[in-house]
Scaffold this motif. Structure first.
Motif, PDB file in Angstrom:
ATOM      1  N   LEU A  96       0.866  -1.175   0.000  1.00 50.63           N
ATOM      2  CA  LEU A  96       0.000   0.000   0.000  1.00 50.63           C
ATOM      3  C   LEU A  96       0.901   1.223   0.000  1.00 50.63           C
ATOM      4  CD1 LEU A  96      -3.109   0.866   0.364  1.00 50.63           C
ATOM      5  CD2 LEU A  96      -2.357   1.525   2.660  1.00 50.63           C
ATOM      6  N   ALA A  97       0.696   2.125  -0.957  1.00 51.69           N
ATOM      7  CA  ALA A  97       1.508   3.338  -1.058  1.00 51.69           C
ATOM      8  C   ALA A  97       0.624   4.561  -0.903  1.00 51.69           C
ATOM      9  CB  ALA A  97       2.228   3.384  -2.411  1.00 51.69           C
ATOM     10  N   ASP A  98       1.203   5.670  -0.437  1.00 51.19           N
ATOM     11  CA  ASP A  98       0.423   6.902  -0.315  1.00 51.19           C
ATOM     12  C   ASP A  98       0.386   7.632  -1.648  1.00 51.19           C
ATOM     13  OD1 ASP A  98       2.864   8.208  -0.598  1.00 51.19           O
ATOM     14  OD2 ASP A  98       2.975   8.878   1.488  1.00 51.19           O
ATOM     15  N   SER A  99      -0.198   8.829  -1.650  1.00 55.26           N
ATOM     16  CA  SER A  99      -0.415   9.544  -2.906  1.00 55.26           C
ATOM     17  C   SER A  99       0.875  10.030  -3.553  1.00 55.26           C
ATOM     18  CB  SER A  99      -1.345  10.741  -2.665  1.00 55.26           C
ATOM     19  OG  SER A  99      -0.772  11.632  -1.716  1.00 55.26           O
ATOM     20  N   GLU A 100       1.989   9.967  -2.821  1.00 55.75           N
ATOM     21  CA  GLU A 100       3.281  10.357  -3.388  1.00 55.75           C
ATOM     22  C   GLU A 100       4.103   9.145  -3.813  1.00 55.75           C
ATOM     23  OE1 GLU A 100       5.414  13.198  -1.003  1.00 55.75           O
ATOM     24  OE2 GLU A 100       3.561  14.001  -0.195  1.00 55.75           O
ATOM     25  N   GLY A 101       3.529   7.949  -3.677  1.00 56.62           N
ATOM     26  CA  GLY A 101       4.232   6.751  -4.106  1.00 56.62           C
ATOM     27  C   GLY A 101       5.161   6.167  -3.067  1.00 56.62           C
ATOM     28  N   ILE A 102       5.010   6.552  -1.794  1.00 59.42           N
ATOM     29  CA  ILE A 102       5.822   5.981  -0.725  1.00 59.42           C
ATOM     30  C   ILE A 102       5.123   4.730  -0.204  1.00 59.42           C
ATOM     31  CG2 ILE A 102       7.016   6.418   1.443  1.00 59.42           C
ATOM     32  CD1 ILE A 102       7.719   8.336  -0.895  1.00 59.42           C
ATOM     33  N   ALA A 103       5.815   3.604  -0.187  1.00 57.77           N
ATOM     34  CA  ALA A 103       5.224   2.355   0.292  1.00 57.77           C
ATOM     35  C   ALA A 103       5.046   2.420   1.807  1.00 57.77           C
ATOM     36  CB  ALA A 103       6.112   1.171  -0.082  1.00 57.77           C
ATOM     37  N   LEU A 104       3.782   2.414   2.263  1.00 52.29           N
ATOM     38  CA  LEU A 104       3.489   2.500   3.695  1.00 52.29           C
ATOM     39  C   LEU A 104       3.489   1.134   4.364  1.00 52.29           C
ATOM     40  CD1 LEU A 104       0.541   5.071   3.665  1.00 52.29           C
ATOM     41  CD2 LEU A 104       2.989   5.523   3.952  1.00 52.29           C
ATOM     42  N   GLU A 105       2.989   0.139   3.661  1.00 54.33           N
ATOM     43  CA  GLU A 105       2.860  -1.204   4.234  1.00 54.33           C
ATOM     44  C   GLU A 105       3.227  -2.231   3.175  1.00 54.33           C
ATOM     45  OE1 GLU A 105       1.784  -2.445   7.307  1.00 54.33           O
ATOM     46  OE2 GLU A 105       1.881  -0.422   8.114  1.00 54.33           O
ATOM     47  N   CYS A 106       3.706  -3.373   3.627  1.00 56.00           N
ATOM     48  CA  CYS A 106       4.044  -4.472   2.725  1.00 56.00           C
ATOM     49  C   CYS A 106       3.638  -5.776   3.386  1.00 56.00           C
ATOM     50  CB  CYS A 106       5.540  -4.457   2.431  1.00 56.00           C
ATOM     51  SG  CYS A 106       6.082  -5.733   1.285  1.00 56.00           S
ATOM     52  N   ARG A 107       2.989  -6.654   2.649  1.00 56.46           N
ATOM     53  CA  ARG A 107       2.595  -7.960   3.166  1.00 56.46           C
ATOM     54  C   ARG A 107       3.246  -9.055   2.329  1.00 56.46           C
ATOM     55  NH1 ARG A 107       1.285  -5.320   6.664  1.00 56.46           N
ATOM     56  NH2 ARG A 107      -0.665  -5.190   7.839  1.00 56.46           N
ATOM     57  N   GLY A 108       3.985  -9.927   2.998  1.00 57.34           N
ATOM     58  CA  GLY A 108       4.517 -11.098   2.320  1.00 57.34           C
ATOM     59  C   GLY A 108       5.995 -11.068   2.057  1.00 57.34           C
TER      60      GLY A 108
ATOM     61  N   LEU B  21      10.845  -3.928  -2.684  1.00 61.16           N
ATOM     62  CA  LEU B  21       9.458  -4.249  -2.352  1.00 61.16           C
ATOM     63  C   LEU B  21       9.333  -4.365  -0.828  1.00 61.16           C
ATOM     64  CD1 LEU B  21       8.667  -6.828  -5.167  1.00 61.16           C
ATOM     65  CD2 LEU B  21       8.393  -4.337  -5.171  1.00 61.16           C
ATOM     66  N   ARG B  22       9.399  -3.208  -0.167  1.00 62.63           N
ATOM     67  CA  ARG B  22       9.337  -3.145   1.289  1.00 62.63           C
ATOM     68  C   ARG B  22       8.854  -1.756   1.700  1.00 62.63           C
ATOM     69  NH1 ARG B  22      14.877  -2.693  -0.065  1.00 62.63           N
ATOM     70  NH2 ARG B  22      15.834  -0.754   0.719  1.00 62.63           N
ATOM     71  N   ALA B  23       8.410  -1.648   2.930  1.00 62.19           N
ATOM     72  CA  ALA B  23       7.880  -0.379   3.433  1.00 62.19           C
ATOM     73  C   ALA B  23       8.969   0.690   3.449  1.00 62.19           C
ATOM     74  CB  ALA B  23       7.306  -0.568   4.837  1.00 62.19           C
ATOM     75  N   GLY B  24       8.576   1.897   3.083  1.00 56.98           N
ATOM     76  CA  GLY B  24       9.489   3.038   3.115  1.00 56.98           C
ATOM     77  C   GLY B  24      10.138   3.381   1.801  1.00 56.98           C
ATOM     78  N   THR B  25      10.040   2.503   0.802  1.00 58.32           N
ATOM     79  CA  THR B  25      10.676   2.784  -0.488  1.00 58.32           C
ATOM     80  C   THR B  25       9.814   3.733  -1.324  1.00 58.32           C
ATOM     81  OG1 THR B  25       9.736   0.707  -1.307  1.00 58.32           O
ATOM     82  CG2 THR B  25      12.037   0.687  -0.613  1.00 58.32           C
ATOM     83  N   ILE B  26      10.484   4.434  -2.244  1.00 57.80           N
ATOM     84  CA  ILE B  26       9.839   5.476  -3.048  1.00 57.80           C
ATOM     85  C   ILE B  26       9.572   4.935  -4.449  1.00 57.80           C
ATOM     86  CG2 ILE B  26      10.085   7.797  -3.997  1.00 57.80           C
ATOM     87  CD1 ILE B  26      12.047   8.391  -1.701  1.00 57.80           C
ATOM     88  N   TRP B  27       8.300   5.011  -4.883  1.00 55.15           N
ATOM     89  CA  TRP B  27       7.920   4.519  -6.200  1.00 55.15           C
ATOM     90  C   TRP B  27       7.234   5.592  -7.043  1.00 55.15           C
ATOM     91  CZ3 TRP B  27       9.935   0.194  -7.967  1.00 55.15           C
ATOM     92  CH2 TRP B  27      10.417  -0.729  -7.044  1.00 55.15           C
ATOM     93  N   GLY B  28       7.423   6.854  -6.692  1.00 52.47           N
ATOM     94  CA  GLY B  28       6.859   7.921  -7.505  1.00 52.47           C
ATOM     95  C   GLY B  28       7.441   7.902  -8.909  1.00 52.47           C
ATOM     96  N   GLU B  29       6.610   8.151  -9.897  1.00 51.29           N
ATOM     97  CA  GLU B  29       7.064   8.082 -11.284  1.00 51.29           C
ATOM     98  C   GLU B  29       8.158   9.099 -11.575  1.00 51.29           C
ATOM     99  OE1 GLU B  29       4.348   7.272 -15.105  1.00 51.29           O
ATOM    100  OE2 GLU B  29       4.525   9.415 -14.661  1.00 51.29           O
ATOM    101  N   THR B  30       8.117  10.259 -10.907  1.00 50.28           N
ATOM    102  CA  THR B  30       9.123  11.289 -11.153  1.00 50.28           C
ATOM    103  C   THR B  30      10.497  10.879 -10.636  1.00 50.28           C
ATOM    104  OG1 THR B  30       8.592  12.388  -9.062  1.00 50.28           O
ATOM    105  CG2 THR B  30       7.397  13.120 -11.015  1.00 50.28           C
TER     106      THR B  30
END
Length: 638
Positions: free
Chosen positions: A91-103, A116-125
Motif C-alpha cells: 500500500l503506497a500513499d499519494s506520493e508513491g511511498i510504500a506505507l505497508e508491505c505484506r509477504g 518491495l518493502r515499506a518506506g521505499t519510493i515509487w513515484g514516477e518522477t
C-alpha cells in the motif's frame, strides 16, 4: 538485456509517436514520454532503491490513520489469494511511498532487495514508469510488466496497481519477480487488485459515515449488504452527505454538480418515499427492489441510534460537542472555553497540534457548535491528495476543461462547503502556487473554477490545521506570510496526549466506544491501565484508539491483559521527571529516583494529583514514572 531495453525506450522517446496494440501498452508508452520529457529521466541511469527515513514513514502512516487500519485487513485478504504465486501486497500513499508491505518477510529476500518493502519510493518522477507511480499519474488500474518499466534495473518486476479514491488517496499494489509471459497474462492480478481496492474504499467509506444512514444499492440482491455497487451516506432528512466511487461514477446530479446536498429523489423515481419505507423497518435494515428493479437496496441505521449510556452512569446534561472532548485537564478546558467563544465568531481559525492529537475532531466540534451546524462540513487533507488533483478538488472546473472529465464540469470543495465549514487539514503541505489562489478566495470570498471566467460568490468558514510550524515555513519561504495571517484569525493549540492530565478519562471513553463498536466487554486489568498511563503516546489519541481496538480484538471475556497489548507497548518509557534532581548534594547520602518518588507519594498519602502539583508535572508523568520504577499504589496490591 539492459542495452536493448534502453534502446527500445529511446526509440519511443525520439519518435514521439505511440504505436500500441492495446490500451495498457499505450499507458506505458505515454509514461515513458513523461519520464523523459517532463522529468528529465534517462532509462540507462538507474537511480537504485530510494527510501524515506523511519520518522518520515511513521508520520505518513499517522496521517492516514484509521484508513491504514482498514487497508491492512484488505491487504491481508488479498495476499492470501496471491501468496502461492510469489506475489507480495503493498500500500503506497499519494506520493508513491510504500506505507505497508505484506509477504516480503516470508518470501525470497530478493523481493526486499528489489525495493518491495515499506518506506521505499515509487513515484514516477523518481523511479520512472512502474506500477505504483504510473497508477498515481493515470489514476486507473494498470499492470507494469517487466519490460514496461522505464529503468532497466526493474525489468524483473511485474506490478499491478489500483488507485484508492475518497477521503484518502492511495495505491494498492501487488508485485512479484520473474513472472513469465506477457502483460496480457496478468488479467487475474488486474481484477483481484481492482476488486480489493474497491473493497477497501467502501469499507472505509462505511466506517467514516457510520454515524449516518447508509443506503446500499446493488444489481445483485445477494451481495447488496456486503458488496454494493453504490453506497450513499444520508442525513436524517434524506440528503446525501457522502457517496462512494461507484455512486459518484454512476449518478449524475443536476447541472453536473456534486451529489452532496441533494436528496435521493433527485436521482431515483420516488426515491424519498422509498427511503422512508426502508427506514420504517424496526431493525433498520430491509431489502427491497429499487427503481424498476435496476437495483436492490438495503439501509442501515446510524451508529448513534443504538448508543446507550453505560450502566449505573447518569446521562450527562448539556454536554455539547466541544465539552465532550476532554475531562478535567486544565489546558484542554481552557482551549474548549476559547473554542466555544470563537465558534460563533465569523473568523477563520488555525488549529495546531501533533499528528493524531484530534485536530479534525476539534474542527468538527467547532462546526457543530456554530450557527453553520446545519450546513455542510467539508474536509480535505492537503497532504493526502496528489498535487495534480488539489486545484480541481478545491476550485472545481468548468465544462470541457479536462479531457475525460465530466462534461458538465464539477463543483469544487469550496463551493460544496458554501454556507458551512471547509476544513483544510495539513495546510502546511499545500503547494505554494495554490496558496496564492486560496489567499484570493479568502480575501474576496469568491471562487473561480478552473476553465471559467465567471467567479462564484462564496460564504464559507475556513478552519485549517497542521502539525508543522507554519511560522518556520514562512521564514523558510515555503509558506506565504500573508496567507498565514489570513488563516490565523484565531489559533487553537491542541496539547499532545502525553501532556494531558485527563488521559485516564480518555482511556475509559475510547475503551467504551471501541468495545461497543466491536460488541465486546470494555474491561482493563489494573496492570494494563498502569501500562497505558505510563506510555509516551507519540501517535497521540489516534495511537491510543488503535491500541485499544487491537487489544479488544484479542482479549477474552475477562478483559484486556498485558498479553493483548501490541508490541509497541512492551517496554516502558525512560524519561525522567522534569526538574527532578537525580543526585543529592555531596554531603547527603545519595537517594535513588525510586526512593525520592516514594517519599513524595507517602507524604501525600498516595494522592497522585497532589504529587503532580508539587512537582509541576502532569499526573500521567507520575504514572509513567511509577510504572518504570515498579511502584504500585497500596490499594492495588494483592
Amino acid at each position: 538485456m539492459t542495452q536493448p531495453h534502453s534502446e527500445t525506450v529511446h526509440r519511443v522517446i525520439d519518435s514521439g509517436q505511440i504505436v500500441a496494440r492495446e490500451h495498457g501498452e499505450r499507458l506505458i508508452r505515454e509514461s515513458w514520454l513523461r519520464c523523459a520529457r517532463e522529468y528529465g529521466l534517462q532509462p540507462e541511469h538507474n537511480p537504485g532503491i530510494r527510501e524515506v527515513s523511519a520518522t518520515d514513514l511513521h508520520e505518513r502512516r499517522q496521517r492516514v490513520g484509521e484508513y491504514l487500519d482498514i487497508a491492512r485487513t484488505g491487504m491481508d485478504q488479498l495476499y492470501g489469494h496471491i501468496a502461492g504465486q510469489g506475489y507480495i501486497t503493498m500500500l503506497a500513499d499519494s506520493e508513491g511511498i510504500a506505507l505497508e508491505c505484506r509477504g516480503g518477510e516470508r518470501a525470497d529476500p530478493a523481493l526486499q532487495a528489489a525495493g518491495l518493502r515499506a518506506g521505499t519510493i515509487w513515484g514516477e518522477t523518481v523511479v520512472g514508469t512502474n506500477g505504483i507511480g504510473t497508477c498515481i499519474a493515470e489514476q486507473r488500474t494498470l499492470t507494469c510488466h517487466r519490460t514496461d518499466h522505464f529503468y532497466a534495473g526493474n525489468l524483473d518486476l511485474s506490478c499491478t496497481a489500483a488507485p484508492l479514491h475518497g477521503r484518502v488517496a492511495a495505491v494498492l499494489d501487488i508485485s512479484a519477480l520473474s513472472v513469465p509471459g506477457a502483460r496480457e497474462g496478468q488479467q487475474l492480478a488486474w481484477h483481484l487488485t481492482s476488486l480489493y481496492a474497491r473493497l477497501i474504499e467502501d469499507s472505509y467509506f462505511s466506517h467514516h459515515f457510520r454515524d449516518h444512514w447508509l443506503l446500499r444499492l446493488g444489481r445483485n440482491a445477494a451481495f447488496v449488504d456486503n458488496h454494493a455497487d453504490l453506497i450513499l451516506a444520508l442525513d436524517d432528512d434524506g440528503m446525501i452527505v457522502g457517496a462512494n466511487t461507484g455512486a459518484r461514477q454512476t449518478l449524475q446530479s443536476p447541472n453536473g454538480e456534486s451529489l452532496l446536498g441533494h436528496g435521493v429523489g433527485a436521482f431515483f423515481r420516488d426515491g424519498n418515499a422509498r427511503i422512508h419505507a426502508l427506514k420504517q423497518d424496526h431493525d433498520g435494515v430491509r431489502l427491497r427492489s429499487w427503481s424498476d428493479d435496476t437495483f436492490h437496496a438495503a439501509i442501515s441505521q446510524p451508529r448513534r441510534r443504538s448508543k446507550s449510556p453505560p450502566r449505573n452512569q447518569p446521562i450527562p446534561a448539556h454536554t455539547g460537542p466541544l465539552q465532550a472532548m476532554a475531562g478535567d485537564d486544565a489546558t484542554m478546558q481552557r482551549l474548549i472555553a476559547q473554542a466555544a467563544r470563537l465558534a460563533n465568531k465569523p473568523i477563520d481559525l488555525l488549529i495546531q497540534g501533533e499528528t493524531g492529537s484530534g485536530k479534525e475532531v476539534l474542527a468538527r466540534a467547532l462546526h457543530a457548535a456554530s450557527p453553520r451546524s446545519n450546513a455542510p462540513f467539508v474536509a480535505i487533507n492537503c497532504a493526502a491528495l496528489p498535487e495534480s488533483l488539489i486545484e480541481s478538488e478545491l476550485f472545481g472546473y468548468a465544462p470541457g476543461t479536462f479531457t475525460g472529465a465530466r462534461q458538465q464540469g464539477m463543483k469544487g470543495l469550496l463551493q460544496q462547503a458554501h454556507g458551512g465549514t471547509l476544513f483544510l487539514d495539513e495546510i502546511g503541505d499545500m503547494p505554494v502556487a495554490l496558496q496564492t489562489r486560496l489567499l484570493r478566495v479568502l480575501a474576496e470570498r469568491e471562487v473561480l473554477p478552473l476553465g471559467s471566467d465567471t467567479p462564484v460568490a462564496l460564504d464559507v468558514r475556513v478552519i485549517t490545521a497542521t502539525h508543522r510550524d507554519l511560522a518556520a515555513l514562512v521564514a523558510a519561504g515555503t509558506f506565504r506570510e500573508d496567507l498565514y495571517y489570513r488563516l490565523a484569525g484565531g489559533t487553537l493549540a491542541l496539547p499532545a496526549l502525553r501532556e494531558r492530565a485527563d488521559i485516564g478519562w480518555l482511556i475509559d471513553r475510547l475503551l467504551e466506544h471501541e468495545a461497543e463498536a466491536l460488541g465486546c466487554r470494555a474491561r482493563l486489568k489494573p496492570d494494563v491501565r498502569e501500562r497505558l498511563l505510563a506510555h509516551n503516546w507519540p501517535g497521540n489519541i489516534r495511537e491510543l484508539r488503535n491500541v485499544l481496538r487491537f487489544a479488544l480484538a484479542l482479549a477474552d471475556d475477562e478483559g484486556i491483559d498485558m498479553a493483548d497489548l501490541p508490541a509497541s507497548l512492551a517496554t516502558v518509557d525512560t524519561a525522567a521527571l522534569p526538574g527532578e534532581r537525580v543526585t543529592s548534594p555531596a554531603d547527603e547520602k545519595p537517594a535513588t529516583p525510586r526512593d525520592r518518588l516514594l517519599a513524595h507519594l507517602r507524604e501525600r498519602d498516595w494522592n497522585i494529583a497532589q504529587v503532580a502539583r508539587d512537582l509541576s508535572v502532569a499526573r500521567s508523568t507520575i504514572y509513567r514514572r511509577m510504572a518504570r520504577l515498579q511502584i504500585v499504589d497500596p490499594k492495588y496490591r494483592h
